[in-house]
Design an enzyme around this catalytic site. Structure first.
Site, PDB file in Angstrom:
ATOM      1  CE  LYS A  11     -39.732 109.207 -51.853  1.00  0.00           C
ATOM      2  NZ  LYS A  11     -39.275 110.099 -50.820  1.00  0.00           N
ATOM      3  CG  HIS A  94     -43.913 113.330 -53.270  1.00  0.00           C
ATOM      4  ND1 HIS A  94     -42.750 113.863 -52.777  1.00  0.00           N
ATOM      5  CD2 HIS A  94     -44.123 112.179 -52.605  1.00  0.00           C
ATOM      6  CE1 HIS A  94     -42.261 113.034 -51.848  1.00  0.00           C
ATOM      7  NE2 HIS A  94     -43.082 112.007 -51.725  1.00  0.00           N
ATOM      8  N   GLY A 169     -38.208 110.534 -45.741  1.00  0.00           N
ATOM      9  CA  GLY A 169     -36.857 110.067 -46.024  1.00  0.00           C
ATOM     10  C   GLY A 169     -35.845 110.428 -44.950  1.00  0.00           C
TER      11      GLY A 169
HETATM   12  C1  PEP Z   1     -42.677 109.506 -49.651  1.00  0.00           C
HETATM   13  O1  PEP Z   1     -41.851 109.593 -50.538  1.00  0.00           O
HETATM   14  O2  PEP Z   1     -43.836 109.829 -49.899  1.00  0.00           O
HETATM   15  C2  PEP Z   1     -42.257 109.025 -48.340  1.00  0.00           C
HETATM   16  C3  PEP Z   1     -43.139 109.028 -47.379  1.00  0.00           C
HETATM   17  O3  PEP Z   1     -40.953 108.610 -48.201  1.00  0.00           O
HETATM   18  P1  PEP Z   1     -40.313 107.815 -46.948  1.00  0.00           P
HETATM   19  O4  PEP Z   1     -41.269 106.704 -46.592  1.00  0.00           O
HETATM   20  O5  PEP Z   1     -39.004 107.308 -47.455  1.00  0.00           O
HETATM   21  O6  PEP Z   1     -40.189 108.802 -45.847  1.00  0.00           O
END
Ligand code: PEP
Length: 238
Positions: A11, A94, A169
């Site tokens: 990200k 996403h 997240g």
């Molecule tokens: C993502 O950004 O696709 C994701 C799954 O983030 P996290 O693993 O931090 O939940």
């Protein structure tokens, strides 16, 4: 059974010194890791990371691309530019982009088609919000997103990532039963040749359980992909 893919999405995280984590990961994974490994760093780090990982099994990818090949689209990055920077994959759709940038499934589909045209493998993200899950709509929302976001002629060179929005997240992981249920439906919808990743707070401690579920061919990992130790902990458990 399809070979697993563990894909990291950095990200908007990472400065040049963060590439030290990649050096460390290269050491840890060696020449013959258990799974395919991909890191999608911020675009500015991509070329340097591609150079760094060239003789390793680690692939690099973009986090997004524009649907057009080139032109007057200030600030955007095309799939062709990512391919030129040695990316092999690109994430499209996403949930953060669907929410922050208002990307519809139609736009996601156009981006996936642009990725394929540039020789990249699109990782197409789908997933329901908490509100939709609580309303009992998870399966229908995901089905519709897949119907509308997939390229016109789906090929095996696409990947789908099921990422429940409420699990990204947040530290909340979907239950094994919930993941298995949606992945079974996705398998029925898209067939045996397309890899299905799960994403949403995957960590070294829960990776084995998730990655050994039927129809789970890998993980898309956000937070836990930033540190080599955590990311390797997931790869090891694949
Ligand atoms: C993502 O950004 O696709 C994701 C799954 O983030 P996290 O693993 O931090 O939940």
């Amino acid at each position: 059974m399809l070979r697993k893919l563990i894909a990291g999405n950095w990200k908007m995280n990472g400065l040049r010194h963060s590439l030290d984590e990649v050096s460390s990961l290269i050491q840890k994974v060696g020449k013959d890791p258990k799974a395919d490994i991909l890191i999608c760093p911020p675009a500015l780090l991509l070329m340097e990371m591609a150079r760094q990982t060239k003789d390793s099994p680690i692939m690099v990818g973009g986090q997004d691309c524009h649907w057009r090949e080139c032109g007057a689209h200030t600030g955007e990055i095309s799939a062709q530019m990512l391919a030129d920077a040695e990316a092999s994959h690109v994430i499209v759709g996403h949930s953060e982009r669907r929410a922050d940038c208002g990307e519809s499934s139609k736009i996601v589909k156009d981006k996936a088609e642009a990725a394929l045209a540039a020789g990249l493998v699109p990782i197409i993200c789908v997933g329901e919000t908490l509100e939709q899950r609580e309303a009992g709509e998870a399966a229908s929302v995901v089905r519709e997103q897949v119907e509308q976001s997939l390229p016109a002629h789906p090929k095996s060179e696409i990947i789908i990532a099921y990422e429940p929005v409420w699990a990204i997240g947040t530290g909340k992981v979907a239950s094994a039963g919930d993941i298995a249920e949606i992945h079974a439906l996705l398998r029925e919808q898209v067939g045996a040749a397309i890899r299905l990743l799960y994403g949403g707070s995957v960590k070294p401690g829960n990776a084995a359980e998730i990655l050994h579920l039927d129809n789970v061919d890998g993980a898309l990992v956000g937070g836990a992909s930033l540190r080599a130790e955590d990311f390797y902990g997931i790869i090891k458990n694949s």
